[in-house]
Design a protein around this motif. Sequence first.
Motif, PDB file in Angstrom:
ATOM      1  N   SER A  80       0.820  -1.203   0.000  1.00 42.87           N
ATOM      2  CA  SER A  80       0.000   0.000   0.000  1.00 42.87           C
ATOM      3  C   SER A  80       0.863   1.266   0.000  1.00 42.87           C
ATOM      4  O   SER A  80       0.579   2.219  -0.724  1.00 42.87           O
ATOM      5  N   GLN A  81       1.927   1.252   0.803  1.00 41.94           N
ATOM      6  CA  GLN A  81       2.827   2.415   0.858  1.00 41.94           C
ATOM      7  C   GLN A  81       3.479   2.684  -0.496  1.00 41.94           C
ATOM      8  O   GLN A  81       3.746   3.823  -0.839  1.00 41.94           O
ATOM      9  N   ARG A  82       3.738   1.635  -1.240  1.00 48.53           N
ATOM     10  CA  ARG A  82       4.386   1.783  -2.542  1.00 48.53           C
ATOM     11  C   ARG A  82       3.377   1.997  -3.667  1.00 48.53           C
ATOM     12  O   ARG A  82       3.754   2.103  -4.828  1.00 48.53           O
ATOM     13  N   GLY A  83       2.085   1.995  -3.329  1.00 46.31           N
ATOM     14  CA  GLY A  83       1.053   2.223  -4.337  1.00 46.31           C
ATOM     15  C   GLY A  83       0.782   1.006  -5.207  1.00 46.31           C
ATOM     16  O   GLY A  83       0.300   1.135  -6.327  1.00 46.31           O
ATOM     17  N   GLY A  84       1.099  -0.172  -4.676  1.00 43.69           N
ATOM     18  CA  GLY A  84       0.907  -1.399  -5.432  1.00 43.69           C
ATOM     19  C   GLY A  84      -0.364  -2.133  -5.045  1.00 43.69           C
ATOM     20  O   GLY A  84      -1.104  -1.699  -4.153  1.00 43.69           O
ATOM     21  N   PHE A  85      -0.608  -3.241  -5.712  1.00 44.98           N
ATOM     22  CA  PHE A  85      -1.816  -4.024  -5.489  1.00 44.98           C
ATOM     23  C   PHE A  85      -1.466  -5.510  -5.426  1.00 44.98           C
ATOM     24  O   PHE A  85      -0.409  -5.924  -5.881  1.00 44.98           O
ATOM     25  N   LEU A  86      -2.379  -6.289  -4.879  1.00 47.24           N
ATOM     26  CA  LEU A  86      -2.203  -7.729  -4.770  1.00 47.24           C
ATOM     27  C   LEU A  86      -3.337  -8.435  -5.499  1.00 47.24           C
ATOM     28  O   LEU A  86      -4.496  -8.049  -5.387  1.00 47.24           O
ATOM     29  N   HIS A  87      -2.975  -9.492  -6.222  1.00 46.70           N
ATOM     30  CA  HIS A  87      -3.984 -10.347  -6.847  1.00 46.70           C
ATOM     31  C   HIS A  87      -3.612 -11.782  -6.505  1.00 46.70           C
ATOM     32  O   HIS A  87      -2.583 -12.291  -6.966  1.00 46.70           O
TER      33      HIS A  87
END
Length: 183
Positions: A80-87
């Motif tokens: 979240s801090q890096r602006g990423g996502f999980l799938h």
Amino acid sequence: MLIGYMRPYQDDPDCESQKIKLSEAECDLIVEEEHSSAKRRTKLNEMMGRLQPGDQVVVARLFAWADSSRHLVELLDMLSQRGGFLHSLAEGIDTCRQEGYPFDKIVHYLVEFQSDVISEKTRKGLYEAKQKGSLPGRPRKPDENVRRAILMYQSKKYSLAEIKEQTGISKSTLYRYLENEST
């Protein structure tokens, strides 16, 4: 960028099943951990350190990415801090989609809940043990050894190491009993 992550685990020791699923998900890059050790997840750490905003980490199963619920929270926070996502393919989790309650918040609440349940069960168990007359904690040393250790100490003829060797009473235990005796 879609970044696939996989590591060996009991049901997929050579990562073949994960490779197939991540290839089907059309990942731009696949990062493969060489071992299943939770302690040495170097590829995971490198991958997480290089994430750019908008990157999506794709895993075949959530278990391949995180070793525990606490580890999952840490990784989700970092993502979240890096602006990423999980799938996560098996569980159908996709944090890109914002409908409903955010997955990272749910995990935070689940970890807090798990901690609260453990604390409550521990408190209940301690209370029930006290009701039965059982004392929690380390068992007390036999009184005769304690008395003997105190006498040896007060005689000033023995070192603390000699007292411990002969009675089994440690320095800290001896001092605690001496302190209680003087009050």
